[in-house]
Design a protein around this motif. Structure first.
Motif, PDB file in Angstrom:
ATOM      1  N   GLU A 107       0.874  -1.166   0.000  1.00  0.00           N
ATOM      2  CA  GLU A 107       0.000   0.000   0.000  1.00  0.00           C
ATOM      3  C   GLU A 107       0.917   1.222   0.000  1.00  0.00           C
ATOM      4  O   GLU A 107       1.795   1.343   0.855  1.00  0.00           O
ATOM      5  CB  GLU A 107      -0.887   0.033   1.248  1.00  0.00           C
ATOM      6  N   SER A 109       0.978   5.534  -0.403  1.00  0.00           N
ATOM      7  CA  SER A 109       0.208   6.775  -0.435  1.00  0.00           C
ATOM      8  C   SER A 109       0.878   7.786  -1.347  1.00  0.00           C
ATOM      9  O   SER A 109       2.096   7.906  -1.359  1.00  0.00           O
ATOM     10  CB  SER A 109       0.114   7.380   0.964  1.00  0.00           C
ATOM     11  N   GLY A 113      -3.479  11.900  -0.752  1.00  0.00           N
ATOM     12  CA  GLY A 113      -4.420  10.984  -1.385  1.00  0.00           C
ATOM     13  C   GLY A 113      -4.536   9.692  -0.607  1.00  0.00           C
ATOM     14  O   GLY A 113      -3.753   9.416   0.298  1.00  0.00           O
ATOM     15  N   ASP A 114      -5.528   8.937  -0.958  1.00  0.00           N
ATOM     16  CA  ASP A 114      -5.700   7.624  -0.338  1.00  0.00           C
ATOM     17  C   ASP A 114      -4.609   6.698  -0.829  1.00  0.00           C
ATOM     18  O   ASP A 114      -4.173   6.794  -1.974  1.00  0.00           O
ATOM     19  CB  ASP A 114      -7.060   7.047  -0.700  1.00  0.00           C
ATOM     20  N   PRO A 115      -4.200   5.760   0.018  1.00  0.00           N
ATOM     21  CA  PRO A 115      -3.190   4.793  -0.438  1.00  0.00           C
ATOM     22  C   PRO A 115      -3.770   3.880  -1.509  1.00  0.00           C
ATOM     23  O   PRO A 115      -4.964   3.630  -1.562  1.00  0.00           O
ATOM     24  CB  PRO A 115      -2.839   4.008   0.825  1.00  0.00           C
ATOM     25  N   SER A 116      -2.921   3.417  -2.375  1.00  0.00           N
ATOM     26  CA  SER A 116      -3.323   2.445  -3.383  1.00  0.00           C
ATOM     27  C   SER A 116      -2.367   1.271  -3.317  1.00  0.00           C
ATOM     28  O   SER A 116      -1.222   1.396  -2.896  1.00  0.00           O
ATOM     29  CB  SER A 116      -3.357   3.066  -4.778  1.00  0.00           C
TER      30      SER A 116
END
Length: 120
Positions: A107, A109, A113-116
């Motif tokens: 994961e 970040s 922003g949101d983690p991907s």
């Protein structure tokens, strides 16, 4: 020549790869990879062979190829990319199993922003 697979697949290593200024013969970014699609498997096999001929490398999945924008991978891709044994089995017919592929997911970040989830 022995190498530390855990270090090569670590989150720290992924962050270094993401900061790389460009793709090279040892680093490639892909937005997605569908291991149920024969065309994607062939493309992966070609990438793996090219990197093996250059002494190894990393393929980072979940990054837009042109813009290098972090997109992440789908939950389906994450499930398919969690088992290196099945990936190696699918690729074996293209290069005889003489090359071993290792896989990890992290994961990550992006700023504000949101983690991907990315795979490498």
């Amino acid at each position: 020549m022995a190498h530390d697979v855990d270090a090569e697949l670590s989150l720290d290593r992924l962050k270094i790869l993401l900061a790389s200024p460009c793709e090279t013969n040892r680093l490639d970014f892909k937005e997605s990879l569908d291991l149920s699609n024969p065309r994607d498997i062939v493309e992966l096999a070609k990438d793996v062979l090219a990197m093996a001929n250059s002494g190894g490398g990393h393929l980072v999945i979940g990054i837009e190829d042109g813009t290098r924008r972090q997109r992440g991978i789908t939950s389906e891709a994450a499930a398919a990319l969690c088992d290196a044994k099945s990936i190696n089995y699918k690729l074996k017919k293209y290069y005889g199993g003489y090359i071993r592929v290792y896989v990890s997911q992290h994961e990550v970040s992006v700023s504000h922003g949101d983690p991907s989830r990315l795979a490498m």
